[in-house]
Design an enzyme around this catalytic site. Structure first.
Site, short mmCIF file in Angstrom:
data_model
loop_
_atom_site.label_atom_id
_atom_site.label_comp_id
_atom_site.label_asym_id
_atom_site.label_seq_id
_atom_site.Cartn_x
_atom_site.Cartn_y
_atom_site.Cartn_z
N LYS A 190 1.34 32.84 41.14
CA LYS A 190 0.09 32.14 40.79
C LYS A 190 0.02 30.89 41.67
CE LYS A 190 -1.90 29.24 38.83
NZ LYS A 190 -2.76 28.26 39.58
N GLY A 243 5.74 21.98 40.15
CA GLY A 243 4.51 21.24 39.91
C GLY A 243 4.82 19.96 39.16
N CYS A 301 7.32 16.05 46.78
CA CYS A 301 7.98 15.72 45.50
C CYS A 301 9.16 14.77 45.73
CB CYS A 301 8.45 16.99 44.81
SG CYS A 301 9.42 18.05 45.88
N GLU A 400 4.49 8.72 39.59
CA GLU A 400 4.42 9.48 40.83
C GLU A 400 3.00 9.40 41.39
OE1 GLU A 400 4.68 13.80 40.64
OE2 GLU A 400 6.03 13.73 42.36
P1 NAD Z 1 0.34 20.76 38.75
O1 NAD Z 1 1.41 20.68 37.72
O2 NAD Z 1 -0.98 20.18 38.43
O3 NAD Z 1 0.05 22.28 39.09
C1 NAD Z 1 1.08 23.14 39.53
C2 NAD Z 1 0.69 24.57 39.24
O4 NAD Z 1 0.59 24.74 37.84
C3 NAD Z 1 -0.66 24.98 39.81
O5 NAD Z 1 -0.58 26.31 40.29
C4 NAD Z 1 -1.58 24.89 38.61
O6 NAD Z 1 -2.69 25.75 38.68
C5 NAD Z 1 -0.64 25.31 37.51
N1 NAD Z 1 -1.03 24.84 36.16
C6 NAD Z 1 -1.71 23.71 35.84
N2 NAD Z 1 -1.87 23.65 34.50
C7 NAD Z 1 -1.29 24.74 33.97
C8 NAD Z 1 -1.13 25.25 32.64
N3 NAD Z 1 -1.61 24.59 31.58
N4 NAD Z 1 -0.46 26.40 32.47
C9 NAD Z 1 0.04 27.07 33.53
N5 NAD Z 1 -0.09 26.66 34.81
C10 NAD Z 1 -0.74 25.50 35.02
O7 NAD Z 1 0.96 20.16 40.08
P2 NAD Z 1 0.27 20.03 41.50
O8 NAD Z 1 -0.73 18.92 41.44
O9 NAD Z 1 -0.16 21.36 41.99
O10 NAD Z 1 1.51 19.59 42.42
C11 NAD Z 1 1.98 18.30 42.46
C12 NAD Z 1 3.23 18.17 41.61
O11 NAD Z 1 4.20 19.11 42.04
C13 NAD Z 1 3.88 16.82 41.76
O12 NAD Z 1 4.24 16.33 40.51
C14 NAD Z 1 5.12 17.12 42.59
O13 NAD Z 1 6.18 16.23 42.42
C15 NAD Z 1 5.47 18.48 42.14
N6 NAD Z 1 6.33 19.15 43.12
C16 NAD Z 1 7.65 19.31 42.80
C17 NAD Z 1 8.51 19.93 43.69
C18 NAD Z 1 9.96 20.14 43.35
O14 NAD Z 1 10.59 20.98 43.98
N7 NAD Z 1 10.52 19.44 42.38
C19 NAD Z 1 8.03 20.39 44.91
C20 NAD Z 1 6.68 20.21 45.20
C21 NAD Z 1 5.84 19.60 44.29
#
Ligand code: NAD
Length: 496
Positions: A190, A243, A301, A400
Protein backbone atom coordinates in the site's frame (compact mmCIF):
# COMPACT_ATOMS: atom_id res chain seq x y z
CA UNK A 1 26.21 10.05 -21.35
CA UNK A 2 24.39 11.89 -18.58
CA UNK A 3 21.02 13.45 -19.35
CA UNK A 4 20.34 17.18 -19.17
CA UNK A 5 17.27 18.88 -17.71
CA UNK A 6 15.77 19.23 -21.17
CA UNK A 7 16.40 15.53 -21.88
CA UNK A 8 14.48 14.66 -18.71
CA UNK A 9 11.70 17.12 -19.54
CA UNK A 10 11.44 15.59 -22.99
CA UNK A 11 11.16 12.10 -21.49
CA UNK A 12 8.53 13.30 -19.06
CA UNK A 13 6.26 14.17 -22.00
CA UNK A 14 6.15 10.55 -23.17
CA UNK A 15 6.32 8.83 -19.77
CA UNK A 16 3.56 6.28 -19.26
CA UNK A 17 1.75 6.87 -15.96
CA UNK A 18 0.07 3.69 -14.73
CA UNK A 19 -2.43 4.43 -11.96
CA UNK A 20 -4.25 1.11 -11.59
CA UNK A 21 -4.28 -1.29 -8.68
CA UNK A 22 -2.13 -4.35 -9.42
CA UNK A 23 -3.94 -7.52 -8.39
CA UNK A 24 -3.32 -11.10 -9.53
CA UNK A 25 -0.79 -9.99 -12.12
CA UNK A 26 -2.92 -7.33 -13.82
CA UNK A 27 -3.67 -3.63 -13.59
CA UNK A 28 -7.26 -2.87 -12.71
CA UNK A 29 -9.38 0.07 -11.65
CA UNK A 30 -10.67 0.22 -8.09
CA UNK A 31 -13.83 -1.86 -7.61
CA UNK A 32 -15.72 1.37 -6.90
CA UNK A 33 -14.24 3.02 -9.99
CA UNK A 34 -12.99 5.89 -7.81
CA UNK A 35 -9.74 7.67 -8.65
CA UNK A 36 -7.70 10.54 -7.24
CA UNK A 37 -5.43 13.12 -8.87
CA UNK A 38 -1.73 12.34 -8.71
CA UNK A 39 -0.21 15.83 -8.40
CA UNK A 40 3.45 16.60 -9.01
CA UNK A 41 5.06 18.90 -6.41
CA UNK A 42 7.58 19.89 -9.10
CA UNK A 43 5.05 22.25 -10.74
CA UNK A 44 1.62 21.40 -9.35
CA UNK A 45 0.66 19.54 -12.54
CA UNK A 46 -1.76 16.57 -12.46
CA UNK A 47 0.32 13.60 -13.62
CA UNK A 48 -2.62 11.24 -13.97
CA UNK A 49 -5.45 9.45 -12.23
CA UNK A 50 -4.77 6.76 -9.64
CA UNK A 51 -7.16 4.07 -8.41
CA UNK A 52 -8.58 4.97 -5.01
CA UNK A 53 -8.85 1.51 -3.48
CA UNK A 54 -11.02 0.65 -0.51
CA UNK A 55 -12.24 -2.36 1.42
CA UNK A 56 -13.54 -4.18 -1.66
CA UNK A 57 -10.11 -4.01 -3.32
CA UNK A 58 -8.42 -5.08 -0.09
CA UNK A 59 -10.77 -8.08 -0.01
CA UNK A 60 -9.89 -9.06 -3.58
CA UNK A 61 -6.14 -8.65 -3.02
CA UNK A 62 -6.09 -10.59 0.25
CA UNK A 63 -8.09 -13.43 -1.32
CA UNK A 64 -5.72 -13.82 -4.23
CA UNK A 65 -2.62 -13.39 -2.04
CA UNK A 66 -3.90 -16.10 0.32
CA UNK A 67 -4.81 -18.47 -2.51
CA UNK A 68 -1.38 -18.06 -4.10
CA UNK A 69 0.35 -18.59 -0.77
CA UNK A 70 -1.60 -21.79 -0.07
CA UNK A 71 -0.94 -23.07 -3.60
CA UNK A 72 2.80 -23.18 -2.83
CA UNK A 73 3.67 -21.81 -6.27
CA UNK A 74 6.04 -19.35 -4.57
CA UNK A 75 5.98 -20.22 -0.86
CA UNK A 76 7.16 -23.78 -1.44
CA UNK A 77 9.56 -23.05 -4.29
CA UNK A 78 13.14 -24.01 -3.44
CA UNK A 79 15.00 -21.02 -1.96
CA UNK A 80 17.58 -21.21 -4.74
CA UNK A 81 14.78 -20.78 -7.31
CA UNK A 82 13.30 -17.81 -5.44
CA UNK A 83 16.78 -16.37 -5.33
CA UNK A 84 17.11 -16.53 -9.11
CA UNK A 85 13.79 -14.73 -9.61
CA UNK A 86 14.65 -12.05 -7.05
CA UNK A 87 17.94 -11.38 -8.82
CA UNK A 88 16.09 -11.05 -12.13
CA UNK A 89 13.71 -8.61 -10.43
CA UNK A 90 16.70 -6.53 -9.22
CA UNK A 91 18.21 -6.63 -12.73
CA UNK A 92 14.93 -5.34 -14.19
CA UNK A 93 14.79 -2.48 -11.67
CA UNK A 94 18.27 -1.49 -12.79
CA UNK A 95 17.39 -1.87 -16.47
CA UNK A 96 14.44 0.53 -15.93
CA UNK A 97 16.41 2.92 -13.75
CA UNK A 98 15.76 6.08 -15.78
CA UNK A 99 12.02 5.44 -16.02
CA UNK A 100 11.73 4.66 -12.30
CA UNK A 101 13.85 7.67 -11.29
CA UNK A 102 11.73 9.98 -13.44
CA UNK A 103 8.49 8.61 -11.97
CA UNK A 104 9.85 9.07 -8.43
CA UNK A 105 11.01 12.64 -9.04
CA UNK A 106 7.80 13.76 -10.73
CA UNK A 107 5.68 12.05 -8.09
CA UNK A 108 7.36 13.30 -4.90
CA UNK A 109 9.77 16.06 -5.92
CA UNK A 110 13.23 14.74 -5.07
CA UNK A 111 16.20 15.72 -7.30
CA UNK A 112 16.54 13.43 -10.33
CA UNK A 113 20.21 12.74 -9.61
CA UNK A 114 19.32 11.38 -6.16
CA UNK A 115 16.40 9.37 -7.53
CA UNK A 116 18.71 7.80 -10.10
CA UNK A 117 21.87 7.29 -8.06
CA UNK A 118 20.44 6.65 -4.59
CA UNK A 119 16.82 5.50 -4.76
CA UNK A 120 16.89 3.16 -7.75
CA UNK A 121 20.28 1.77 -6.74
CA UNK A 122 19.28 1.12 -3.13
CA UNK A 123 15.93 -0.39 -4.15
CA UNK A 124 17.60 -2.86 -6.53
CA UNK A 125 20.24 -3.65 -3.93
CA UNK A 126 17.62 -4.48 -1.28
CA UNK A 127 15.90 -6.93 -3.65
CA UNK A 128 19.19 -8.47 -4.80
CA UNK A 129 20.69 -8.74 -1.31
CA UNK A 130 17.58 -10.39 0.14
CA UNK A 131 17.38 -12.79 -2.81
CA UNK A 132 21.04 -13.71 -2.54
CA UNK A 133 20.68 -14.33 1.21
CA UNK A 134 17.70 -16.67 1.12
CA UNK A 135 19.53 -19.87 0.13
CA UNK A 136 22.23 -19.25 2.74
CA UNK A 137 20.04 -19.05 5.84
CA UNK A 138 20.06 -22.32 7.77
CA UNK A 139 17.60 -23.58 10.35
CA UNK A 140 18.68 -25.15 13.66
CA UNK A 141 18.85 -28.57 15.28
CA UNK A 142 18.36 -28.39 19.04
CA UNK A 143 20.67 -30.03 21.59
CA UNK A 144 18.38 -33.00 22.30
CA UNK A 145 18.79 -36.30 24.18
CA UNK A 146 19.91 -39.29 22.10
CA UNK A 147 16.36 -40.53 21.40
CA UNK A 148 14.86 -37.23 20.30
CA UNK A 149 15.36 -34.82 17.41
CA UNK A 150 14.46 -31.17 17.88
CA UNK A 151 14.13 -29.05 14.74
CA UNK A 152 13.86 -25.27 14.99
CA UNK A 153 12.70 -24.01 11.64
CA UNK A 154 11.43 -20.80 10.09
CA UNK A 155 8.41 -20.74 7.81
CA UNK A 156 6.98 -17.90 5.73
CA UNK A 157 4.25 -16.18 7.71
CA UNK A 158 1.64 -15.99 4.91
CA UNK A 159 -0.01 -12.79 3.68
CA UNK A 160 1.99 -9.64 4.41
CA UNK A 161 0.54 -6.12 4.07
CA UNK A 162 3.22 -3.45 3.67
CA UNK A 163 2.18 0.19 4.18
CA UNK A 164 4.86 2.68 3.17
CA UNK A 165 5.45 6.47 3.15
CA UNK A 166 6.29 8.94 0.40
CA UNK A 167 9.79 10.14 1.22
CA UNK A 168 11.70 7.18 -0.25
CA UNK A 169 8.82 5.29 -1.89
CA UNK A 170 10.89 2.70 -3.75
CA UNK A 171 13.51 2.13 -1.07
CA UNK A 172 11.00 1.77 1.77
CA UNK A 173 8.98 -0.65 -0.38
CA UNK A 174 12.00 -2.74 -1.34
CA UNK A 175 13.36 -2.95 2.22
CA UNK A 176 10.11 -4.80 2.94
CA UNK A 177 9.51 -6.57 -0.38
CA UNK A 178 13.04 -8.02 -0.39
CA UNK A 179 12.91 -10.21 2.71
CA UNK A 180 9.11 -10.73 2.57
CA UNK A 181 9.16 -12.13 -0.97
CA UNK A 182 12.48 -13.95 -0.64
CA UNK A 183 11.10 -15.78 2.43
CA UNK A 184 8.15 -17.04 0.33
CA UNK A 185 5.29 -14.79 1.46
CA UNK A 186 2.55 -13.15 -0.58
CA UNK A 187 2.64 -9.36 -0.29
CA UNK A 188 0.15 -6.52 -0.68
CA UNK A 189 1.91 -3.16 -0.96
CA UNK A 190 0.00 0.00 0.00
CA UNK A 191 2.04 2.97 -1.25
CA UNK A 192 1.38 6.47 0.05
CA UNK A 193 -1.35 8.41 -1.74
CA UNK A 194 1.34 11.09 -2.21
CA UNK A 195 3.69 8.80 -4.19
CA UNK A 196 1.89 5.76 -5.63
CA UNK A 197 3.56 5.49 -9.05
CA UNK A 198 6.78 3.54 -8.58
CA UNK A 199 5.12 0.88 -6.39
CA UNK A 200 2.68 0.08 -9.20
CA UNK A 201 5.55 -0.12 -11.70
CA UNK A 202 7.60 -2.38 -9.40
CA UNK A 203 4.78 -4.93 -9.35
CA UNK A 204 4.80 -5.17 -13.16
CA UNK A 205 8.58 -5.65 -13.15
CA UNK A 206 8.32 -8.35 -10.47
CA UNK A 207 5.80 -10.23 -12.62
CA UNK A 208 8.09 -9.92 -15.64
CA UNK A 209 10.94 -11.31 -13.51
CA UNK A 210 8.92 -14.43 -12.73
CA UNK A 211 7.23 -13.73 -9.41
CA UNK A 212 3.91 -15.53 -9.91
CA UNK A 213 0.76 -13.46 -10.42
CA UNK A 214 -0.98 -12.72 -7.13
CA UNK A 215 2.16 -13.04 -5.01
CA UNK A 216 2.93 -9.30 -5.16
CA UNK A 217 -0.10 -6.98 -5.35
CA UNK A 218 -0.35 -3.20 -5.04
CA UNK A 219 -3.29 -1.21 -3.69
CA UNK A 220 -2.94 2.55 -4.13
CA UNK A 221 -5.32 4.68 -2.12
CA UNK A 222 -5.75 6.59 1.09
CA UNK A 223 -4.42 5.13 4.32
CA UNK A 224 -7.55 5.58 6.36
CA UNK A 225 -9.59 3.58 3.83
CA UNK A 226 -7.55 0.87 2.10
CA UNK A 227 -4.68 0.96 4.65
CA UNK A 228 -7.14 0.59 7.48
CA UNK A 229 -8.98 -2.23 5.66
CA UNK A 230 -5.70 -4.16 5.37
CA UNK A 231 -4.73 -3.45 8.98
CA UNK A 232 -8.10 -4.72 10.24
CA UNK A 233 -8.30 -7.69 7.86
CA UNK A 234 -8.69 -11.06 9.56
CA UNK A 235 -6.69 -12.88 6.89
CA UNK A 236 -3.59 -10.66 6.82
CA UNK A 237 -0.92 -12.39 8.92
CA UNK A 238 1.65 -9.63 9.17
CA UNK A 239 1.53 -5.86 8.85
CA UNK A 240 4.77 -3.99 8.20
CA UNK A 241 4.75 -0.23 8.20
CA UNK A 242 6.98 2.77 7.68
CA UNK A 243 5.48 6.14 8.45
CA UNK A 244 4.54 8.44 11.29
CA UNK A 245 4.42 7.43 14.96
CA UNK A 246 0.78 8.57 15.12
CA UNK A 247 -0.34 6.11 12.43
CA UNK A 248 2.01 3.41 13.79
CA UNK A 249 0.19 3.51 17.15
CA UNK A 250 -3.16 3.27 15.40
CA UNK A 251 -2.01 0.17 13.51
CA UNK A 252 -1.21 -1.59 16.79
CA UNK A 253 -4.79 -0.91 17.86
CA UNK A 254 -6.16 -2.28 14.57
CA UNK A 255 -4.13 -5.47 15.02
CA UNK A 256 -5.47 -5.88 18.56
CA UNK A 257 -9.02 -5.27 17.37
CA UNK A 258 -8.73 -7.88 14.62
CA UNK A 259 -6.61 -11.03 14.44
CA UNK A 260 -3.49 -10.02 16.41
CA UNK A 261 -1.51 -9.95 13.18
CA UNK A 262 2.20 -9.37 13.70
CA UNK A 263 2.88 -5.63 13.51
CA UNK A 264 6.32 -4.21 12.71
CA UNK A 265 6.74 -0.47 12.73
CA UNK A 266 9.36 1.96 11.45
CA UNK A 267 8.22 5.37 12.60
CA UNK A 268 9.38 8.94 13.18
CA UNK A 269 12.59 10.46 14.50
CA UNK A 270 14.21 13.59 15.94
CA UNK A 271 17.80 12.54 15.68
CA UNK A 272 20.63 14.28 17.56
CA UNK A 273 23.92 14.99 15.79
CA UNK A 274 26.48 15.63 18.57
CA UNK A 275 29.62 17.59 17.74
CA UNK A 276 32.26 17.61 20.47
CA UNK A 277 35.04 20.21 20.53
CA UNK A 278 37.57 17.47 19.74
CA UNK A 279 35.85 16.39 16.49
CA UNK A 280 38.58 15.21 14.12
CA UNK A 281 37.53 17.45 11.22
CA UNK A 282 35.13 20.33 11.88
CA UNK A 283 34.82 21.14 8.18
CA UNK A 284 33.65 17.59 7.48
CA UNK A 285 31.29 17.75 10.46
CA UNK A 286 29.79 21.01 9.16
CA UNK A 287 29.26 19.58 5.66
CA UNK A 288 27.65 16.48 7.16
CA UNK A 289 25.41 18.54 9.47
CA UNK A 290 24.10 20.49 6.46
CA UNK A 291 23.57 17.38 4.37
CA UNK A 292 21.87 15.61 7.31
CA UNK A 293 19.07 18.21 7.27
CA UNK A 294 18.93 19.31 3.62
CA UNK A 295 19.22 16.00 1.77
CA UNK A 296 15.87 14.86 0.34
CA UNK A 297 14.45 18.26 1.45
CA UNK A 298 14.83 17.11 5.06
CA UNK A 299 12.09 14.55 4.42
CA UNK A 300 14.17 11.83 6.02
CA UNK A 301 13.21 9.83 9.11
CA UNK A 302 16.84 9.92 10.29
CA UNK A 303 17.34 13.63 9.47
CA UNK A 304 19.90 15.14 11.85
CA UNK A 305 17.39 17.74 12.96
CA UNK A 306 18.96 18.54 16.35
CA UNK A 307 22.58 19.70 16.05
CA UNK A 308 24.12 19.52 19.54
CA UNK A 309 27.32 21.58 19.61
CA UNK A 310 29.84 21.85 22.47
CA UNK A 311 29.67 25.46 23.61
CA UNK A 312 33.44 26.08 23.39
CA UNK A 313 33.39 25.66 19.56
CA UNK A 314 29.90 26.93 18.84
CA UNK A 315 30.91 30.41 17.63
CA UNK A 316 33.42 28.85 15.25
CA UNK A 317 31.33 25.89 14.12
CA UNK A 318 27.84 27.31 13.53
CA UNK A 319 28.99 29.79 10.81
CA UNK A 320 30.64 26.84 9.04
CA UNK A 321 27.29 24.99 9.02
CA UNK A 322 25.52 28.12 7.78
CA UNK A 323 27.97 28.38 4.88
CA UNK A 324 27.57 24.68 4.08
CA UNK A 325 23.78 25.00 4.16
CA UNK A 326 23.87 27.90 1.67
CA UNK A 327 25.18 25.41 -0.89
CA UNK A 328 21.91 23.50 -0.60
CA UNK A 329 19.66 25.78 -2.68
CA UNK A 330 16.32 24.50 -3.95
CA UNK A 331 16.28 24.01 -7.70
CA UNK A 332 14.25 22.36 -10.43
CA UNK A 333 14.17 18.63 -9.58
CA UNK A 334 14.82 17.61 -13.20
CA UNK A 335 18.04 19.64 -13.35
CA UNK A 336 20.85 17.13 -12.67
CA UNK A 337 22.75 19.78 -10.63
CA UNK A 338 19.87 20.30 -8.17
CA UNK A 339 20.53 19.17 -4.60
CA UNK A 340 17.22 20.23 -2.98
CA UNK A 341 13.94 19.51 -4.75
CA UNK A 342 10.28 20.19 -3.95
CA UNK A 343 8.46 19.46 -0.68
CA UNK A 344 6.04 16.61 -1.36
CA UNK A 345 2.81 18.64 -1.38
CA UNK A 346 1.04 21.81 -0.24
CA UNK A 347 0.03 20.27 3.06
CA UNK A 348 3.60 19.30 3.98
CA UNK A 349 4.87 22.70 2.81
CA UNK A 350 2.34 24.30 5.18
CA UNK A 351 3.61 22.09 8.03
CA UNK A 352 7.23 23.07 7.40
CA UNK A 353 6.44 26.81 7.15
CA UNK A 354 4.37 26.48 10.34
CA UNK A 355 7.39 25.06 12.20
CA UNK A 356 9.59 27.89 10.89
CA UNK A 357 7.04 30.35 12.23
CA UNK A 358 6.97 28.52 15.58
CA UNK A 359 10.78 28.72 15.82
CA UNK A 360 10.65 32.48 15.29
CA UNK A 361 7.79 32.88 17.76
CA UNK A 362 9.63 30.92 20.47
CA UNK A 363 12.66 33.19 20.16
CA UNK A 364 15.14 31.00 18.27
CA UNK A 365 17.50 32.94 15.97
CA UNK A 366 17.03 32.33 12.28
CA UNK A 367 20.51 32.38 10.71
CA UNK A 368 19.76 31.14 7.20
CA UNK A 369 16.76 30.19 5.05
CA UNK A 370 13.21 30.41 6.31
CA UNK A 371 11.43 31.29 3.06
CA UNK A 372 9.24 29.61 0.52
CA UNK A 373 10.90 30.04 -2.90
CA UNK A 374 10.32 29.36 -6.62
CA UNK A 375 6.59 30.01 -6.31
CA UNK A 376 6.43 30.95 -10.01
CA UNK A 377 7.01 27.27 -10.88
CA UNK A 378 3.72 26.24 -9.28
CA UNK A 379 5.75 23.81 -7.13
CA UNK A 380 6.40 23.63 -3.39
CA UNK A 381 9.94 24.72 -2.49
CA UNK A 382 11.43 25.93 0.76
CA UNK A 383 14.93 27.06 1.69
CA UNK A 384 17.00 24.91 4.05
CA UNK A 385 16.75 26.72 7.35
CA UNK A 386 18.90 26.94 10.49
CA UNK A 387 17.84 28.18 13.91
CA UNK A 388 20.48 28.90 16.55
CA UNK A 389 19.84 29.39 20.25
CA UNK A 390 17.31 26.58 20.41
CA UNK A 391 16.42 24.92 23.71
CA UNK A 392 15.40 21.27 23.67
CA UNK A 393 12.03 22.28 25.12
CA UNK A 394 11.01 24.29 22.04
CA UNK A 395 8.48 22.87 19.60
CA UNK A 396 11.04 22.83 16.75
CA UNK A 397 13.33 20.64 18.90
CA UNK A 398 10.63 18.29 20.14
CA UNK A 399 8.46 17.53 17.12
CA UNK A 400 9.40 15.84 13.89
CA UNK A 401 9.29 18.53 11.16
CA UNK A 402 10.09 16.29 8.20
CA UNK A 403 11.49 19.26 6.31
CA UNK A 404 14.83 21.09 6.04
CA UNK A 405 14.77 22.90 9.39
CA UNK A 406 17.78 22.52 11.70
CA UNK A 407 17.90 23.39 15.42
CA UNK A 408 21.26 24.17 17.04
CA UNK A 409 21.44 23.40 20.76
CA UNK A 410 24.53 24.11 22.89
CA UNK A 411 25.91 21.79 25.61
CA UNK A 412 28.85 21.90 28.01
CA UNK A 413 29.67 18.31 29.03
CA UNK A 414 29.35 14.82 27.49
CA UNK A 415 26.76 13.95 30.15
CA UNK A 416 24.65 16.95 29.21
CA UNK A 417 24.95 16.08 25.50
CA UNK A 418 23.63 12.57 26.15
CA UNK A 419 20.87 13.86 28.43
CA UNK A 420 19.62 16.29 25.73
CA UNK A 421 20.07 13.72 22.96
CA UNK A 422 17.92 11.17 24.80
CA UNK A 423 15.31 13.71 25.90
CA UNK A 424 12.90 12.86 23.08
CA UNK A 425 10.12 10.30 22.56
CA UNK A 426 12.02 9.04 19.50
CA UNK A 427 15.08 6.79 19.19
CA UNK A 428 15.83 6.22 15.53
CA UNK A 429 19.38 7.47 14.95
CA UNK A 430 22.17 9.63 16.37
CA UNK A 431 25.69 10.73 15.46
CA UNK A 432 28.77 11.57 17.51
CA UNK A 433 31.84 13.52 16.36
CA UNK A 434 34.98 13.14 18.49
CA UNK A 435 38.64 12.05 18.19
CA UNK A 436 38.51 10.41 21.59
CA UNK A 437 37.89 6.68 21.19
CA UNK A 438 36.55 6.15 24.69
CA UNK A 439 34.23 9.14 24.46
CA UNK A 440 32.95 7.88 21.11
CA UNK A 441 32.15 4.41 22.49
CA UNK A 442 30.74 5.61 25.81
CA UNK A 443 28.48 8.16 24.09
CA UNK A 444 27.36 5.64 21.47
CA UNK A 445 26.44 3.18 24.24
CA UNK A 446 24.53 5.82 26.19
CA UNK A 447 22.44 6.94 23.20
CA UNK A 448 18.98 5.34 23.05
CA UNK A 449 18.83 4.96 19.26
CA UNK A 450 18.70 2.11 16.74
CA UNK A 451 21.60 3.47 14.67
CA UNK A 452 24.60 5.45 15.94
CA UNK A 453 27.17 6.92 13.56
CA UNK A 454 30.61 8.04 14.63
CA UNK A 455 32.47 10.78 12.73
CA UNK A 456 29.97 10.55 9.88
CA UNK A 457 26.24 10.90 9.34
CA UNK A 458 24.07 8.14 7.86
CA UNK A 459 26.53 5.26 7.48
CA UNK A 460 25.60 1.62 6.85
CA UNK A 461 24.39 -0.64 4.06
CA UNK A 462 22.16 -3.69 3.58
CA UNK A 463 24.21 -5.62 6.16
CA UNK A 464 23.20 -3.25 8.99
CA UNK A 465 19.81 -3.56 10.72
CA UNK A 466 17.75 -0.36 10.59
CA UNK A 467 15.01 0.62 13.01
CA UNK A 468 14.16 2.42 16.17
CA UNK A 469 14.14 2.42 19.95
CA UNK A 470 11.23 3.95 21.88
CA UNK A 471 8.48 5.54 19.74
CA UNK A 472 10.55 5.21 16.57
CA UNK A 473 9.27 1.67 16.21
CA UNK A 474 10.04 -2.00 16.66
CA UNK A 475 11.67 -4.69 14.54
CA UNK A 476 14.33 -3.98 11.96
CA UNK A 477 14.52 -3.52 8.20
CA UNK A 478 17.65 -4.65 6.29
CA UNK A 479 20.22 -7.29 7.28
CA UNK A 480 19.42 -10.92 8.10
CA UNK A 481 17.45 -9.69 11.14
CA UNK A 482 14.75 -8.43 8.76
CA UNK A 483 13.80 -12.03 7.92
CA UNK A 484 12.55 -12.51 11.50
CA UNK A 485 9.57 -10.28 10.70
CA UNK A 486 8.46 -12.34 7.72
CA UNK A 487 8.76 -15.82 9.23
CA UNK A 488 7.25 -17.81 12.08
CA UNK A 489 9.51 -19.92 14.27
CA UNK A 490 8.49 -23.56 14.66
CA UNK A 491 9.82 -26.20 17.06
CA UNK A 492 9.28 -29.77 15.80
CA UNK A 493 10.14 -32.36 18.44
CA UNK A 494 10.51 -35.94 17.24
CA UNK A 495 10.64 -39.02 19.50
CA UNK A 496 13.01 -41.44 17.82
P1 NAD B 1 2.02 8.59 7.47
O1 NAD B 1 2.06 7.84 8.75
O2 NAD B 1 1.08 9.72 7.35
O3 NAD B 1 1.63 7.60 6.29
C1 NAD B 1 2.37 6.43 6.05
C2 NAD B 1 1.50 5.44 5.31
O4 NAD B 1 0.43 5.06 6.16
C3 NAD B 1 0.87 5.98 4.04
O5 NAD B 1 0.87 4.96 3.05
C4 NAD B 1 -0.54 6.30 4.48
O6 NAD B 1 -1.49 6.24 3.44
C5 NAD B 1 -0.79 5.21 5.49
N1 NAD B 1 -1.84 5.52 6.48
C6 NAD B 1 -2.19 6.74 6.97
N2 NAD B 1 -3.19 6.59 7.85
C7 NAD B 1 -3.47 5.28 7.94
C8 NAD B 1 -4.42 4.51 8.69
N3 NAD B 1 -5.28 5.08 9.53
N4 NAD B 1 -4.42 3.17 8.53
C9 NAD B 1 -3.54 2.58 7.69
N5 NAD B 1 -2.64 3.25 6.94
C10 NAD B 1 -2.61 4.59 7.08
O7 NAD B 1 3.51 9.01 7.16
P2 NAD B 1 4.06 9.80 5.89
O8 NAD B 1 3.66 11.23 6.02
O9 NAD B 1 3.72 9.06 4.64
O10 NAD B 1 5.64 9.65 6.09
C11 NAD B 1 6.35 10.44 6.96
C12 NAD B 1 6.65 9.68 8.23
O11 NAD B 1 7.33 8.47 7.92
C13 NAD B 1 7.58 10.43 9.15
O12 NAD B 1 7.10 10.36 10.46
C14 NAD B 1 8.90 9.68 9.02
O13 NAD B 1 9.74 9.77 10.12
C15 NAD B 1 8.43 8.30 8.80
N6 NAD B 1 9.49 7.48 8.19
C16 NAD B 1 10.11 6.56 8.97
C17 NAD B 1 11.12 5.77 8.45
C18 NAD B 1 11.81 4.72 9.29
O14 NAD B 1 12.42 3.83 8.72
N7 NAD B 1 11.72 4.77 10.60
C19 NAD B 1 11.50 5.93 7.12
C20 NAD B 1 10.85 6.87 6.35
C21 NAD B 1 9.83 7.64 6.89
Amino acid sequence: MSLTRSDWEQRATTLVIEGGAFIDGALRPAVSGATFDCISPVDGRVLGQVASCDQADAEAAVQVARARFESGVWSRLAPVKRKQVMIRFADLIEAHREELALLETLDMGKPITDALKVDVTAAARAIRWSGEAIDKIYDEVAATPHDELGLVTREPIGVVAAIVPWNFPMIMSCWKLGPALAAGNSVILKPSEKSPLTGIRLAALALEAGIPAGVFNVLPGFGHTVGKALALHMDVDCLVFTGSTKVAKQLMIYAGESNMKRVWLEAGGKSPNIVFADAPDLAAAAEAAASAIAYNQGEVCTAGSRLLVERSIKDQFVPMVVEALKQWRPGHPLDPQTRVGAIVDQQQLGNVLGFIEAGRAEGAQLLVGGQRVMQDTGGTYVEPTLFDGVSNAMKIAREEIFGPVLSVIAFDTPEEAVQIANDTPYGLAAAVWTSNLSKAHLTAKALRAGSVWVNQYDGGDMTAPFGGFKQSGNGRDKSLHAFDKYTELKATWIKL
